[in-house]
Design an enzyme around this catalytic site. Structure first.
Site, PDB file in Angstrom:
ATOM      1  N   TRP A 356      55.900  52.346  66.739  1.00 34.29           N
ATOM      2  CA  TRP A 356      55.178  53.216  67.602  1.00 34.29           C
ATOM      3  C   TRP A 356      56.118  54.055  68.654  1.00 34.29           C
ATOM      4  CZ3 TRP A 356      52.009  52.499  72.556  1.00 34.29           C
ATOM      5  CH2 TRP A 356      52.587  51.185  73.173  1.00 34.29           C
ATOM      6  N   ASP A 357      57.350  53.134  68.810  1.00 34.66           N
ATOM      7  CA  ASP A 357      58.187  53.787  69.866  1.00 34.66           C
ATOM      8  C   ASP A 357      58.474  55.241  69.422  1.00 34.66           C
ATOM      9  OD1 ASP A 357      58.344  50.898  69.512  1.00 34.66           O
ATOM     10  OD2 ASP A 357      60.324  50.848  70.165  1.00 34.66           O
ATOM     11  N   GLU A 499      51.706  42.798  74.085  1.00 34.58           N
ATOM     12  CA  GLU A 499      51.949  41.824  73.183  1.00 34.58           C
ATOM     13  C   GLU A 499      51.878  40.230  73.655  1.00 34.58           C
ATOM     14  OE1 GLU A 499      54.164  44.807  69.983  1.00 34.58           O
ATOM     15  OE2 GLU A 499      55.332  43.427  71.465  1.00 34.58           O
ATOM     16  N   LYS A 613      52.695  42.135  79.235  1.00 37.64           N
ATOM     17  CA  LYS A 613      54.026  42.456  78.624  1.00 37.64           C
ATOM     18  C   LYS A 613      54.534  43.680  79.359  1.00 37.64           C
ATOM     19  CE  LYS A 613      57.102  42.388  74.623  1.00 37.64           C
ATOM     20  NZ  LYS A 613      57.015  42.361  73.229  1.00 37.64           N
ATOM     21  N   GLN A 614      53.682  44.623  78.912  1.00 34.24           N
ATOM     22  CA  GLN A 614      54.090  46.219  79.077  1.00 34.24           C
ATOM     23  C   GLN A 614      52.974  46.992  79.515  1.00 34.24           C
ATOM     24  OE1 GLN A 614      55.519  45.661  75.036  1.00 34.24           O
ATOM     25  NE2 GLN A 614      54.795  48.021  74.790  1.00 34.24           N
TER      26      GLN A 614
END
Length: 790
Positions: A356-357, A499, A613-614
């Site tokens: 998905w980046d 994640e 995580k993000q």
């Protein structure tokens, strides 16, 4: 050690430099200085070999599975960059003797790698070396190299082995069958490789040109051949002040190239064509080939993107140029069957797979800067519907369920099953992303929506876009699970963008994006009913849309969407996140190396902590405000601010994707200092001083994030439900920024100072845009004061 101040004069803020050689920290410069053109990526290893070097030549789309128990990956082709140099019979290496004035540089403007140094041999002889290298943007199949050696003090004998070395692997996995090797006229070397599973032919050709003191020497080399290797040996004797120059020109072609994807293809055609291309190119020589490459960069990239920053910190301008350089060389603009790898073409990390980046962190650059390339990247996803439908069927769903990791578009899911070690049990951990990280399907739908609204490309929608939107919505309709107690549809057992939280129910990002995807399909179905019934009729035959539309209608309004809490407006990241244990995260927030928390906890333990995580929930605000949902109170400015303040302290930014989103949202809520700090950290993921951050390759998404932070953050460019909005908030030490975007098929040049916004419409076709709530129209040039001062 890295240095970014070596560029002088016209090259100021254009040069990335390594100013000290270390055989123990080779990976960073090999990656961040890699050369490419979207067709190929050549890792910038030194010509002379070292134990820890990583010699990679990767070609887009050439995926192969080495063994039955491995996933497909981009294979590492034969090495053409290695020179085995002997000085007076002894192997040349910078680990011996004395090195002075060492510089290895990537010139971003010219896309050329250079390395030069003075070296004193163990016998006390002084020599000067200068290496040059480029991968052509003019001829996508061409690599140019040049080595210059000058004897400064003594007579010296130099021997050189150079050719094509196919004794390479991907971290031990061999992807190629033994191929034929050939030397024509003691000059032109050809080596053939064929992948062992996908049966892709690769033909590599190379040749050398020798001059001493600027006079061409016709040297008769010694010809050599070994298993998977063919090379020439040249011997020279230099007197003091003599200058030896060796040019090496290489071409690479594969049977996956579009011109050879035909029924009558034969490998002999590929060999003949590629050899002819080498012969034609070598006759021009390095300097002429490089000039054509240079002109292409100038015309197609630097003049087209027209990006300038006047900042008190020179690093900012270099970081943006670094971003534009890498976005160019990572992208297979030549072929819509190929996507962008998470490590670009700079190394073997993530096996060359796309995530998905691309859609959320890289594609926006092309949508706004080069719509033709953006269309190609989205067409790749259209080709991927074959693999997406395959994955949906295999998991018991309808429609198109996009793979978490994708290689060749029709392959389906290619995520490895097993990953890192569990520090508690000592076992390998399972990679659940390929099974239950499903938001990518809606992310791709959003990317189609964003592309269409920014470019107004109706043809793409008619041929590709609507089909993607409709079939992804059908997947979500089949994926929903009815909760009788709450009388809502839930999405259970998923991984969201965070994640560190596996097997959660109702991840807010996933649920809202699925809702958006289905509502978008409803809108487009109704639009086609009114505006293009013939297109709808064709799609209905293919996708059974009458039934699908009814399912979208019945289910979309009943999807459970986590609401902001009354007491603090925080949207729960998932059903349990806000109930998890909180710990002091200072140790991990200030870490030098990511994923430090895994040294103290395993995945199961991290799953039970309030740690992220993000960027997860925060991405919702940035995405959904661009859509027809922008007036929804659940994503209002007040809710955005509350969620930023809650989740940012809990986010470790252990993914390179995270910082850019936080920088944009920080800027949106007016915290420009924090936004700039996050932008700077994002820029330093690859460019920072730590020498082990990029060993496996560059971080493609964060490189896209550098551009995004500047354009969507500081410049305030945003799509808002089909309208262009520009709300600039530039950092205190930025005095001016200028760039060109494309809005609905025409270039628009935007200049921003502390207090003025200038808009120049290059084709003089009127556009309408919003600046801090006021609507403006422009068909030529307009300057708007916006009153934000320091």
């Amino acid at each position: 050690m890295m240095n970014y101040s070596q560029g002088k004069g016209e090259l100021k803020n254009w040069v990335v430099s390594e100013v000290e050689f270390s055989p123990d920290t080779l990976g960073k410069s090999e990656s961040i200085m890699y050369l490419g053109n979207g067709y190929m990526g050549l890792r910038s290893t030194t010509e002379e070999p070292y134990i820890k070097d990583k010699r990679n030549l990767l070609i887009s789309g050439t995926f192969n599975r080495a063994e039955e128990n491995e996933v497909t990956e981009l294979p590492n082709l034969a090495d053409v960059t290695r020179f085995d140099i002997r000085i007076d019979g002894e192997r040349f290496s910078l680990e011996f003797g004395e090195t002075k004035n060492y510089q290895r540089q990537l010139n971003l403007k010219t896309a050329e790698l250079t390395r030069y140094f003075d070296w004193t041999s163990p016998r006390g002889k002084e020599l000067r070396f200068h290496f040059r290298r480029f991968v052509s943007l003019d001829n996508l199949h061409l690599i140019g190299m040049k080595m210059m050696v000058e004897s400064l003090t003594d007579p010296v004998r130099i021997s050189l082995d150079s050719g094509i070395d196919a004794q390479m692997s991907n971290s031990g996995s061999q992807h190629f069958l033994e191929g034929e090797r050939r030397i024509f006229d003691k000059q032109f070397i050809q080596l053939v490789q064929t992948t062992n599973e996908s049966k892709i032919d690769v033909v590599i050709n190379t040749t050398h040109k020798i001059t001493v003191n600027d006079e061409e020497r016709i040297k008769v080399p010694e010809m050599n051949m070994d298993r998977r290797k063919v090379w020439l040996t040249y011997d020279f004797s230099l007197q003091p002040t003599d200058k030896l120059e060796i040019e090496k020109i290489t071409t690479v072609f594969t049977s996956r190239d579009k011109e050879f994807e035909k029924a009558e293809y034969t490998i002999q055609q590929l060999r003949d064509h590629s050899l002819q291309d080498l012969q034609d190119s070598s006759g021009k020589g390095y300097d002429t080939l490089f000039q054509s490459h240079l002109e292409t960069w100038q015309n197609k990239i630097w003049e087209a993107y027209n990006f300038e920053i006047n900042s008190d910190d020179d690093f900012d301008q270099l970081a943006l140029r670094f971003s534009l350089y890498h976005l160019t060389i990572m992208t297979p603009a030549h072929d819509d069957r190929m996507g962008i790898a998470a490590k670009a073409l700079s190394g073997e990390g993530y096996k060359g797979h796309s995530f998905w980046d691309t859609e959320l962190f890289i594609l926006p650059f092309f949508i706004y800067s080069n719509p033709k390339v953006a269309k190609s990247l989205l067409t790749y996803r259209y080709h991927g519907l074959v693999g997406a439908r395959k994955k949906a069927r295999e998991n018991g769903y309808l429609g198109a369920m996009y793979p978490w990791e994708v290689a060749w578009p029709t392959d389906g899911e290619v995520t490895p099953v097993w990953g890192d070690i569990d520090i508690v049990t000592g076992n390998q951990t399972k990679i659940w992303s390929g099974f239950i990280e499903q938001h990518i399907t809606a992310d791709i739908a959003f990317a189609v929506y964003q592309y269409y609204n920014v470019t107004a490309d109706q043809g793409f929608m008619d041929h590709y876009g609507y089909e993607i939107i409709f079939d992804t919505a059908t997947f979500w309709a089949s994926r929903l699970e009815w909760n009788e107690k709450k009388q809502k549809y839930h999405i259970n057992d998923v991984i969201g963008p965070d994640e560190y939280k596996e097997h959660v129910d109702n991840n807010a990002f996933t649920n809202y994006m699925a809702y958006f995807n289905m509502k978008l399909a409803i809108r487009y179905y109704e639009k086609l009913t009114m505006e293009n019934p013939m297109c709808l009729k064709e799609l209905t035959k293919k996708l059974n849309l009458d039934k699908a539309y009814q399912h979208w209608q019945d289910k979309a309004g009943k999807i459970y969407l986590p609401e902001p809490r009354e007491e603090d407006l925080v949207i729960p990241q998932d059903d349990t996140y806000l109930l998890l244990k909180e710990i002091d995260l200072a140790k991990y927030k200030n870490q030098e190396k990511v994923r430090g928390i895994y040294r103290d906890y395993n995945s199961e333990q991290i799953n039970k902590l309030q740690v992220t995580k993000q960027a997860d929930t925060l991405i919702l605000f940035y995405l959904l405000e661009q859509t027809f949902l922008n007036d929804d109170e659940r994503i209002s400015e007040a809710v955005k601010r509350a969620n930023f303040n809650y989740y940012e302290p809990k986010t470790l930014h252990d993914s390179s994707l995270s910082l850019a989103t936080h920088a944009i949202v920080a800027n949106d809520i007016g915290d420009i200092d924090l936004a700039y700090s996050l932008f700077k950290k994002s820029s330093e993921i690859d460019l920072g001083p730590l020498m082990n951050t990029s060993d496996d390759g560059v971080h493609a998404a964060s490189i896209g994030g550098i551009w995004k932070s500047a354009i969507f953050g500081f410049a305030g460019i945003r799509l808002v439900d089909g309208r262009l909005r520009i709300n600039p908030r530039i950092p205190k030490h930025w005095h001016h920024m200028k760039f060109t975007i494309h809005w609905q098929a025409q270039p628009v040049t935007i200049s921003i100072t502390k207090s003025t916004l200038s808009v120049k419409v290059e084709n003089k076709e009127s556009i309408t845009f919003e600046v801090f709530g006021e609507i403006h129209e422009c068909d030529d040039f307009i300057e708007i004061p916006f009153g934000l001062t320091e």
